[in-house]
Write a protein that holds these residues in place. Structure first.
Motif, PDB file in Angstrom:
ATOM      1  N   ASP A 133       0.301  -4.566   3.634  1.00  0.00           N
ATOM      2  CA  ASP A 133       0.403  -3.288   4.178  1.00  0.00           C
ATOM      3  C   ASP A 133       1.937  -2.669   3.992  1.00  0.00           C
ATOM      4  O   ASP A 133       2.736  -3.526   4.170  1.00  0.00           O
ATOM      5  CB  ASP A 133      -0.009  -3.205   5.818  1.00  0.00           C
ATOM      6  CG  ASP A 133      -0.232  -2.005   6.414  1.00  0.00           C
ATOM      7  OD1 ASP A 133      -1.275  -1.570   6.282  1.00  0.00           O
ATOM      8  OD2 ASP A 133       0.897  -1.196   6.947  1.00  0.00           O
ATOM      9  N   LEU A 146     -10.024   2.500  -3.224  1.00  0.00           N
ATOM     10  CA  LEU A 146      -9.017   1.169  -3.078  1.00  0.00           C
ATOM     11  C   LEU A 146      -7.780   1.462  -3.975  1.00  0.00           C
ATOM     12  O   LEU A 146      -6.643   1.144  -3.794  1.00  0.00           O
ATOM     13  CB  LEU A 146      -9.616   0.246  -3.628  1.00  0.00           C
ATOM     14  CG  LEU A 146      -8.813  -1.361  -3.344  1.00  0.00           C
ATOM     15  CD1 LEU A 146      -8.154  -1.623  -2.146  1.00  0.00           C
ATOM     16  CD2 LEU A 146      -9.518  -2.522  -3.962  1.00  0.00           C
ATOM     17  N   THR A 167      -4.504   1.864  -1.750  1.00  0.00           N
ATOM     18  CA  THR A 167      -4.412   2.417  -0.434  1.00  0.00           C
ATOM     19  C   THR A 167      -4.910   1.471   0.829  1.00  0.00           C
ATOM     20  O   THR A 167      -4.959   1.627   1.748  1.00  0.00           O
ATOM     21  CB  THR A 167      -5.746   3.456  -0.572  1.00  0.00           C
ATOM     22  OG1 THR A 167      -6.823   2.677  -0.902  1.00  0.00           O
ATOM     23  CG2 THR A 167      -5.422   4.314  -1.530  1.00  0.00           C
ATOM     24  N   ASP A 168      -5.071   0.108   0.222  1.00  0.00           N
ATOM     25  CA  ASP A 168      -5.730  -0.741   1.384  1.00  0.00           C
ATOM     26  C   ASP A 168      -5.074  -2.110   0.731  1.00  0.00           C
ATOM     27  O   ASP A 168      -4.836  -2.537  -0.419  1.00  0.00           O
ATOM     28  CB  ASP A 168      -7.185  -1.083   1.533  1.00  0.00           C
ATOM     29  CG  ASP A 168      -7.545  -1.364   2.454  1.00  0.00           C
ATOM     30  OD1 ASP A 168      -6.640  -2.074   3.469  1.00  0.00           O
ATOM     31  OD2 ASP A 168      -8.750  -1.597   2.679  1.00  0.00           O
ATOM     32  N   LYS A 172     -13.365   3.612   3.916  1.00  0.00           N
ATOM     33  CA  LYS A 172     -12.170   3.921   3.457  1.00  0.00           C
ATOM     34  C   LYS A 172     -12.028   4.748   2.103  1.00  0.00           C
ATOM     35  O   LYS A 172     -13.077   4.868   1.390  1.00  0.00           O
ATOM     36  CB  LYS A 172     -11.132   2.559   3.059  1.00  0.00           C
ATOM     37  CG  LYS A 172     -11.441   1.656   4.216  1.00  0.00           C
ATOM     38  CD  LYS A 172     -10.117   1.837   5.159  1.00  0.00           C
ATOM     39  CE  LYS A 172      -9.998   0.833   6.225  1.00  0.00           C
ATOM     40  NZ  LYS A 172      -8.730   1.157   7.039  1.00  0.00           N
ATOM     41  N   GLU A 194     -13.910  -0.084  -2.617  1.00  0.00           N
ATOM     42  CA  GLU A 194     -13.209   0.220  -1.178  1.00  0.00           C
ATOM     43  C   GLU A 194     -13.979  -0.139   0.027  1.00  0.00           C
ATOM     44  O   GLU A 194     -15.303  -0.515  -0.277  1.00  0.00           O
ATOM     45  CB  GLU A 194     -12.884   1.545  -1.257  1.00  0.00           C
ATOM     46  CG  GLU A 194     -13.770   2.469  -0.925  1.00  0.00           C
ATOM     47  CD  GLU A 194     -14.333   2.906  -2.282  1.00  0.00           C
ATOM     48  OE1 GLU A 194     -15.260   3.878  -2.382  1.00  0.00           O
ATOM     49  OE2 GLU A 194     -13.872   2.308  -3.271  1.00  0.00           O
ATOM     50  N   ARG A 195     -13.375  -0.695   1.069  1.00  0.00           N
ATOM     51  CA  ARG A 195     -14.269  -1.084   2.302  1.00  0.00           C
ATOM     52  C   ARG A 195     -14.995   0.420   2.723  1.00  0.00           C
ATOM     53  O   ARG A 195     -14.430   1.561   2.320  1.00  0.00           O
ATOM     54  CB  ARG A 195     -13.390  -1.597   3.277  1.00  0.00           C
ATOM     55  CG  ARG A 195     -12.652  -2.832   2.870  1.00  0.00           C
ATOM     56  CD  ARG A 195     -11.929  -3.464   4.336  1.00  0.00           C
ATOM     57  NE  ARG A 195     -10.744  -3.029   4.579  1.00  0.00           N
ATOM     58  CZ  ARG A 195      -9.771  -3.427   5.497  1.00  0.00           C
ATOM     59  NH1 ARG A 195     -10.577  -4.166   6.414  1.00  0.00           N
ATOM     60  NH2 ARG A 195      -8.650  -3.050   5.448  1.00  0.00           N
ATOM     61  N   THR A 255       0.777  -1.164  -0.059  1.00  0.00           N
ATOM     62  CA  THR A 255      -0.008  -0.015   0.121  1.00  0.00           C
ATOM     63  C   THR A 255       0.770   1.176   0.067  1.00  0.00           C
ATOM     64  O   THR A 255       1.899   1.238   0.813  1.00  0.00           O
ATOM     65  CB  THR A 255      -0.869   0.020   1.204  1.00  0.00           C
ATOM     66  OG1 THR A 255      -0.192  -0.305   2.324  1.00  0.00           O
ATOM     67  CG2 THR A 255      -1.733  -1.171   1.263  1.00  0.00           C
TER      68      THR A 255
END
Length: 381
Positions: free
Chosen positions: A249, A188, A210-211, A185, A181-182, A117
């Protein structure tokens, strides 16, 4: 040669050649150095080392320019390609339009893995990611017509979207595997989320996740491509997708191995040595903190290094570790070990104490070109 290595450490006749300042370390006052004739062949060795360092700096500064030029040339080359051949696969099932046209998008570059990420998505070895529009009837890149300059959307897909090109998939199946995306959040995938084809070839711009991918069922993502708009009724352009990959991550990047490792890297940057793991602690406990420390002991006393790691490291792991360590770029520093004060014969070692050659009778002789007599002389030191 181990005797030579020990002599190297304790002898008062040792000099260090460091291309960063162009001088050798060791004893001898300035008057004595001025009177002693210079060795042309050795000087040329040092100059060559300096050239290597300068060339590496030049290559670093030229890299962005070269990448752009190479990217443009690859696009031109892809546009001129004949029928595409994919080893081990049959031709994709065709999507027939009213005029018999069969169009499909395709990634022509593999991704550089692993991905983190916040890090840029790139092709292997930092190359650009190229995509093409194919006519699957001919296997050729479509270089004309409205489709050849279409705009494409870049999307994230589920890693378990496993259908192969030769199996085909429907538009609904493709859309059913798009990942958003979640909740709460950021998007994505950020960056250049559209690609414009030029004569059927396009280059993906900057993309950043980003995730991570740990929260979806397959724990993997794919990149996908689809046409942003429909060109004519009855003709569909089949979408493209990459192989499945994991996005970790960014904190995991702190523990990433280096390819190739640098001399001053911590030793845990090597394969099979985990940060703060058992092997890392064993090596540190024996005074081996860097890749350079590891390589020096590997050259001087490989058996001792192997015993430090112990039986917990299998032979296969050991081979992988050593192979990775040996890809390290050594730089231009050298050591000279003189046999006596006359300094007419000396052995040259690189900065991990690996023997590289002799100075004899004011000439440098590489290790590969030594005579049997010269090799015999070395064993007596």
């Amino acid at each position: 040669m181990q005797r030579s290595g020990r002599g190297l450490q304790r002898s008062g006749s040792k000099r260090v050649l460091d291309p960063t300042n162009g001088t050798g370390g060791g004893g001898g006052d300035d008057d004595h150095a001025a009177k002693r004739p210079r060795v042309p062949a050795l000087a040329s060795v040092i100059v060559e080392a300096l050239k290597v360092d300068s060339l590496q700096k030049l290559c670093s500064s030229l890299e962005p320019i070269l990448r752009r030029v190479v990217s443009e040339e690859v696009e031109r080359a892809l546009a001129k390609l004949g029928p595409a051949r994919i080893e081990g696969r049959s031709s994709p099932k065709r999507i027939e339009g009213p005029d018999g046209t069969n169009l499909q998008l395709q990634f022509r570059s593999r991704l550089s893995l692993p991905l983190f990420t916040g890090g840029k998505v790139e092709g292997e070895q930092g190359a650009a990611i190229h995509v093409v529009l194919l006519d699957t009837n001919t296997g050729c890149v479509v270089t004309s017509g409205p489709e050849s300059c279409a705009k494409l959307d870049v999307l994230v897909l589920e890693g378990d979207f496993n259908k192969e090109e030769d199996e085909g998939w429907t538009e609904e199946e493709f859309e059913g595997h798009i990942v958003k995306e979640r909740e709460g959040k950021r998007p994505l995938l950020t960056g250049d989320l559209q690609v414009t084809l030029k004569e059927g070839v396009g280059t993906i711009g900057e993309l950043i996740f980003t995730d991570n991918s740990s929260w979806i069922r397959s724990r993997k993502f794919r990149l996908g491509l689809r046409v942003a708009s429909v060109f004519s009724e009855g003709i569909r352009v089949r979408e493209a997708k990459t192989e499945a990959f994991t996005v970790k991550d960014h904190r995991g990047e702190l523990y990433k191995k280096h390819y190739p490792p640098a001399l001053k890297d911590d030793v845990w940057r090597l394969e099979k040595v985990g940060k703060d793991g058992a092997f890392h602690k064993k090596l540190n406990g024996s005074g081996i903190y860097t890749v350079e420390d590891f390589l020096r002991l590997l050259v001087r006393d490989q058996q001792r290094l192997r015993s430090i790691l112990g039986s917990g490291m299998s032979n296969k792991m050991w081979e992988s570790l050593v192979e990775h360590a040996k890809t390290c770029v050594l730089g231009g520093k050298h050591y000279i070990y003189y046999v006596n004060d006359s300094r007419n014969v000396g052995a040259i070692f690189n900065n991990i104490y690996e023997f590289t050659g002799l100075i004899a009778d004011d000439q440098f002789i590489s290790a590969e070109n030594l005579t049997d007599n010269q090799k015999s002389m070395l064993t007596r030191w």
